[in-house]
Each structure stands twice: as C-alpha cells, then as structure tokens.
Design a protein around this motif. Structure first.
Motif, PDB file in Angstrom:
ATOM      1  N   TYR A  18      -9.452  13.513 -30.725  1.00 53.24           N
ATOM      2  CA  TYR A  18     -10.262  14.723 -30.695  1.00 53.24           C
ATOM      3  C   TYR A  18     -10.706  14.949 -29.258  1.00 53.24           C
ATOM      4  O   TYR A  18     -11.047  13.998 -28.537  1.00 53.24           O
ATOM      5  CB  TYR A  18     -11.505  14.614 -31.580  1.00 53.24           C
ATOM      6  N   LYS A  19     -10.741  16.221 -28.828  1.00 57.35           N
ATOM      7  CA  LYS A  19     -11.257  16.520 -27.492  1.00 57.35           C
ATOM      8  C   LYS A  19     -11.865  17.912 -27.459  1.00 57.35           C
ATOM      9  O   LYS A  19     -11.444  18.814 -28.187  1.00 57.35           O
ATOM     10  CB  LYS A  19     -10.167  16.384 -26.431  1.00 57.35           C
ATOM     11  N   ASP A  20     -12.863  18.068 -26.597  1.00 53.35           N
ATOM     12  CA  ASP A  20     -13.500  19.357 -26.367  1.00 53.35           C
ATOM     13  C   ASP A  20     -12.622  20.212 -25.458  1.00 53.35           C
ATOM     14  O   ASP A  20     -11.702  19.693 -24.804  1.00 53.35           O
ATOM     15  CB  ASP A  20     -14.873  19.153 -25.725  1.00 53.35           C
ATOM     16  N   PRO A  21     -12.904  21.512 -25.369  1.00 58.60           N
ATOM     17  CA  PRO A  21     -12.119  22.365 -24.463  1.00 58.60           C
ATOM     18  C   PRO A  21     -12.182  21.873 -23.022  1.00 58.60           C
ATOM     19  O   PRO A  21     -13.182  21.296 -22.596  1.00 58.60           O
ATOM     20  CB  PRO A  21     -12.796  23.734 -24.601  1.00 58.60           C
ATOM     21  N   PHE A  22     -11.096  22.087 -22.282  1.00 65.33           N
ATOM     22  CA  PHE A  22     -10.966  21.767 -20.857  1.00 65.33           C
ATOM     23  C   PHE A  22     -10.808  20.270 -20.584  1.00 65.33           C
ATOM     24  O   PHE A  22     -10.660  19.867 -19.443  1.00 65.33           O
ATOM     25  CB  PHE A  22     -12.146  22.313 -20.035  1.00 65.33           C
TER      26      PHE A  22
ATOM     27  N   ASP B 107       2.879  18.123 -16.739  1.00 63.99           N
ATOM     28  CA  ASP B 107       4.257  17.694 -16.509  1.00 63.99           C
ATOM     29  C   ASP B 107       5.183  18.366 -17.514  1.00 63.99           C
ATOM     30  O   ASP B 107       5.807  17.704 -18.338  1.00 63.99           O
ATOM     31  CB  ASP B 107       4.376  16.173 -16.602  1.00 63.99           C
ATOM     32  N   ASP B 108       5.253  19.705 -17.490  1.00 64.82           N
ATOM     33  CA  ASP B 108       6.191  20.473 -18.307  1.00 64.82           C
ATOM     34  C   ASP B 108       6.139  20.044 -19.774  1.00 64.82           C
ATOM     35  O   ASP B 108       7.041  19.374 -20.274  1.00 64.82           O
ATOM     36  CB  ASP B 108       7.612  20.308 -17.762  1.00 64.82           C
ATOM     37  N   PRO B 109       5.090  20.395 -20.512  1.00 65.01           N
ATOM     38  CA  PRO B 109       4.942  19.969 -21.910  1.00 65.01           C
ATOM     39  C   PRO B 109       6.095  20.438 -22.787  1.00 65.01           C
ATOM     40  O   PRO B 109       6.543  21.578 -22.687  1.00 65.01           O
ATOM     41  CB  PRO B 109       3.617  20.604 -22.336  1.00 65.01           C
ATOM     42  N   GLN B 110       6.557  19.550 -23.664  1.00 61.40           N
ATOM     43  CA  GLN B 110       7.677  19.843 -24.546  1.00 61.40           C
ATOM     44  C   GLN B 110       7.271  19.804 -26.023  1.00 61.40           C
ATOM     45  O   GLN B 110       7.805  20.550 -26.829  1.00 61.40           O
ATOM     46  CB  GLN B 110       8.810  18.828 -24.314  1.00 61.40           C
ATOM     47  N   THR B 111       6.360  18.921 -26.386  1.00 63.33           N
ATOM     48  CA  THR B 111       5.978  18.736 -27.784  1.00 63.33           C
ATOM     49  C   THR B 111       4.563  19.235 -28.021  1.00 63.33           C
ATOM     50  O   THR B 111       3.825  19.565 -27.082  1.00 63.33           O
ATOM     51  CB  THR B 111       6.065  17.258 -28.174  1.00 63.33           C
ATOM     52  N   ALA B 112       4.168  19.263 -29.291  1.00 62.45           N
ATOM     53  CA  ALA B 112       2.817  19.710 -29.628  1.00 62.45           C
ATOM     54  C   ALA B 112       1.774  18.804 -28.986  1.00 62.45           C
ATOM     55  O   ALA B 112       0.759  19.275 -28.465  1.00 62.45           O
ATOM     56  CB  ALA B 112       2.644  19.731 -31.146  1.00 62.45           C
ATOM     57  N   ARG B 113       2.025  17.484 -28.980  1.00 54.20           N
ATOM     58  CA  ARG B 113       1.038  16.585 -28.395  1.00 54.20           C
ATOM     59  C   ARG B 113       0.963  16.747 -26.876  1.00 54.20           C
ATOM     60  O   ARG B 113      -0.101  16.578 -26.285  1.00 54.20           O
ATOM     61  CB  ARG B 113       1.319  15.131 -28.794  1.00 54.20           C
ATOM     62  N   ASP B 114       2.093  17.084 -26.234  1.00 56.52           N
ATOM     63  CA  ASP B 114       2.076  17.349 -24.793  1.00 56.52           C
ATOM     64  C   ASP B 114       1.150  18.521 -24.477  1.00 56.52           C
ATOM     65  O   ASP B 114       0.327  18.465 -23.556  1.00 56.52           O
ATOM     66  CB  ASP B 114       3.484  17.662 -24.285  1.00 56.52           C
ATOM     67  N   HIS B 115       1.302  19.609 -25.222  1.00 56.53           N
ATOM     68  CA  HIS B 115       0.447  20.778 -24.999  1.00 56.53           C
ATOM     69  C   HIS B 115      -1.019  20.427 -25.255  1.00 56.53           C
ATOM     70  O   HIS B 115      -1.911  20.873 -24.523  1.00 56.53           O
ATOM     71  CB  HIS B 115       0.876  21.926 -25.918  1.00 56.53           C
ATOM     72  N   TYR B 116      -1.266  19.637 -26.283  1.00 54.50           N
ATOM     73  CA  TYR B 116      -2.634  19.231 -26.615  1.00 54.50           C
ATOM     74  C   TYR B 116      -3.238  18.402 -25.492  1.00 54.50           C
ATOM     75  O   TYR B 116      -4.386  18.614 -25.085  1.00 54.50           O
ATOM     76  CB  TYR B 116      -2.617  18.439 -27.919  1.00 54.50           C
ATOM     77  N   PHE B 117      -2.499  17.441 -24.956  1.00 56.70           N
ATOM     78  CA  PHE B 117      -3.004  16.551 -23.919  1.00 56.70           C
ATOM     79  C   PHE B 117      -3.164  17.257 -22.578  1.00 56.70           C
ATOM     80  O   PHE B 117      -4.091  16.965 -21.822  1.00 56.70           O
ATOM     81  CB  PHE B 117      -2.058  15.356 -23.734  1.00 56.70           C
ATOM     82  N   MET B 118      -2.242  18.181 -22.247  1.00 60.86           N
ATOM     83  CA  MET B 118      -2.184  18.742 -20.902  1.00 60.86           C
ATOM     84  C   MET B 118      -2.872  20.083 -20.756  1.00 60.86           C
ATOM     85  O   MET B 118      -3.037  20.568 -19.634  1.00 60.86           O
ATOM     86  CB  MET B 118      -0.714  18.895 -20.470  1.00 60.86           C
TER      87      MET B 118
END
Length: 283
Positions: free
Chosen positions: A229-233, A240-251
């Motif tokens: 879980y994380k707050d906005p920002f 690093d060029d997100p490819q998966t759903a978790r990449d977009h979530y983390f980056m």
C-alpha cells in the motif's frame, strides 16, 4: 552495426583504475573513463576518487560519488538519496548489530520555485543540497529487524526526510517473510510549464507506504506473494520504462493496494514455466 541497439558510449570505453594501499588500514584510488558521446562528435569523461580507512570496528569510506538509502528490501531502489561527494561510516562495535551513517552533498542544478513573501513575487533558485542518513540492523539469525532515517536539506528550503522500519523472518523451511513501513515528507509533486517546456517540483507532500512479501522455495518451485500500500506521490522504484501493472504502481504517483504473485516451476531440466499476476485495488 546499423541494427545494433547499443549507444555510442557502449560501443567503446577506455577506463583506467589506480589503487594504492598505504597500510595501517588506509587505501585510496582514482577511476577515470572516457567514451564517445551518445550524440556524436566528442568524447565524454567520468571520474571517481575514493579513500577507505579501516579501524577494525569502524570503517570509513570517502568518495566523490556516494549513494545512500535508509530503506531496505523493495523500497530501497526508489528511496535513494541523490548521489554526490560524501562519506559512509560503518560501526561494528556491537555483536549482531550493524550501524551505518552517511553525510554528503550535491549541487542541485534543477531550478526550484520559491514563493515570495506576502506581496512579493516568487523566484527560481539553484544551490547546494546536503544529505544525511543512518541505518541500524539487528540480525538474530532466524529474524532480522532494523530502522533507517534519511533526509536532505536544500538551500532556502525546510528539512525534508523519511523514516523506515523493516524486518524479516523465517517462518518455516523454505518460507520467509519480509515487511517494511515508511513515512516521508519529501514526496515530489512535479509540475509542467508548457510555454517553457520545463518540469519542476511544485511542492512536497507527506505520505506513507507498507509492504509485506512472503517467499517460498522448495526443490524446483519458487513463489512470492507481495502485498503493498502507498499514498500518492510515494515512488518505490526509480523510473525505468514500466511494462507491467506493478511497474506502473511502483514508479508512478499512484495510490492504493497492490497484490502481486510470481510462480516459477522447473518442469524438467532446461524447461521452466513462469507465471505472474498483478491485482490493483482502489488504485
């Protein structure tokens, strides 16, 4: 090779490393590298100087480029302080306890907007930024716990910082659990000025994040289940060029809950099956 995906700087590079051991635990070195510019037409060069002092229970490392993070596990990559000249000191006086301290600085070449006093116009600034951090970890064998703190202090700005708690344990043979919690006051809210084609940090936010990951390994099977879980920002990984759903979530500046499952099974020698599932809740 016209079809090569390598950049100019990756085609050819000349690197020279000089190291000298002076005895009594003191050593120093210098590294210089040169390569063609990626835009062509000129050479670029990089250098790094360092010195180490080993006093037995205390180890001091000085370098023209130091990076540090008070985080651990998954949050370590996205929560690094910006690199620059600095020092890291490792204290090993206590059994099973590792303590690390950092101090450094870097020149902030990115202009930041500062609001003026009442009735006055705001202005852009650049300047030196100072970084600090400390991390302590206790390792009891079957479990490990620790805490870390880090911060940076731009000129003309308030102190910005983050705190981290983390731990890991072995629940059973092949089954481990890692967890981490963080709170930061330096979450960057980037703004865009179309007329200038320029990005800048409009303001800083506070926020928190939590992660827990269970990992299981037995014979040819490896599996991990992550809940976060994380707050906005609150970014957990560097861009690093997100490819998966978790990449977009983390980056990205997303908020909400992530559930991620990874399974790997070696069916027969040289044949391995991999599967991943990402579930986003309230993102």
């Amino acid at each position: 090779d016209k079809g090569s995906q390598l950049t100019h700087s990756e085609w050819a590079k000349l690197k020279y490393d000089l190291r000298k051991d002076f005895g009594y635990g003191f050593s120093a070195g210098l590294s210089i590298s040169m390569s063609p510019s990626d835009t062509g037409g000129q050479f670029t060069h990089e250098w790094d100087g360092w010195a180490n002092m080993d006093f037995g229970h205390t180890f001091v490392s000085l370098s023209s480029w130091q990076e540090f993070t008070g985080a651990n596990f998954l949050m370590a990559d996205g929560n690094k302080l910006k690199g620059g000249p600095g020092a890291i000191v490792d204290f090993k006086q206590l059994d099973n306890v590792a303590i690390q301290a950092h101090i450094g600085n870097y020149w902030n070449s990115e202009k930041e907007w500062v609001d003026g006093e009442e009735g006055e116009e705001g202005y852009w600034i650049q300047g030196m930024t100072y970084t600090y951090g400390a991390k302590a970890t206790y390792d009891a064998g079957d479990y490990q716990v620790g805490l870390g703190v880090q911060g940076w202090w731009p000129e003309h700005e308030d102190l910005l910082m983050g705190g981290f708690l983390f731990g890991s344990t072995t629940l059973a043979d092949g089954l481990t659990l890692e967890a981490e919690a963080a709170y930061r006051t330096d979450l960057e809210d980037w703004r865009y000025v179309p007329d200038w084609n320029y990005w800048y940090v409009g303001e800083y936010h506070t926020g928190k994040a939590f992660t827990a990951q269970a990992s299981y390994a037995e014979d040819t099977l490896n599996a991990t289940l992550l809940a976060a879980y994380k707050d906005p920002f609150f970014l957990m990984k560097s861009w690093d060029d997100p490819q998966t759903a978790r990449d977009h979530y983390f980056m990205k500046e997303w908020s909400g809950v992530l559930l991620a499952l990874d399974v790997e099974e070696e069916v027969i020698p040289y044949l391995t099956l991999n599967g991943s599932v990402d579930v986003l809740l309230g993102v």
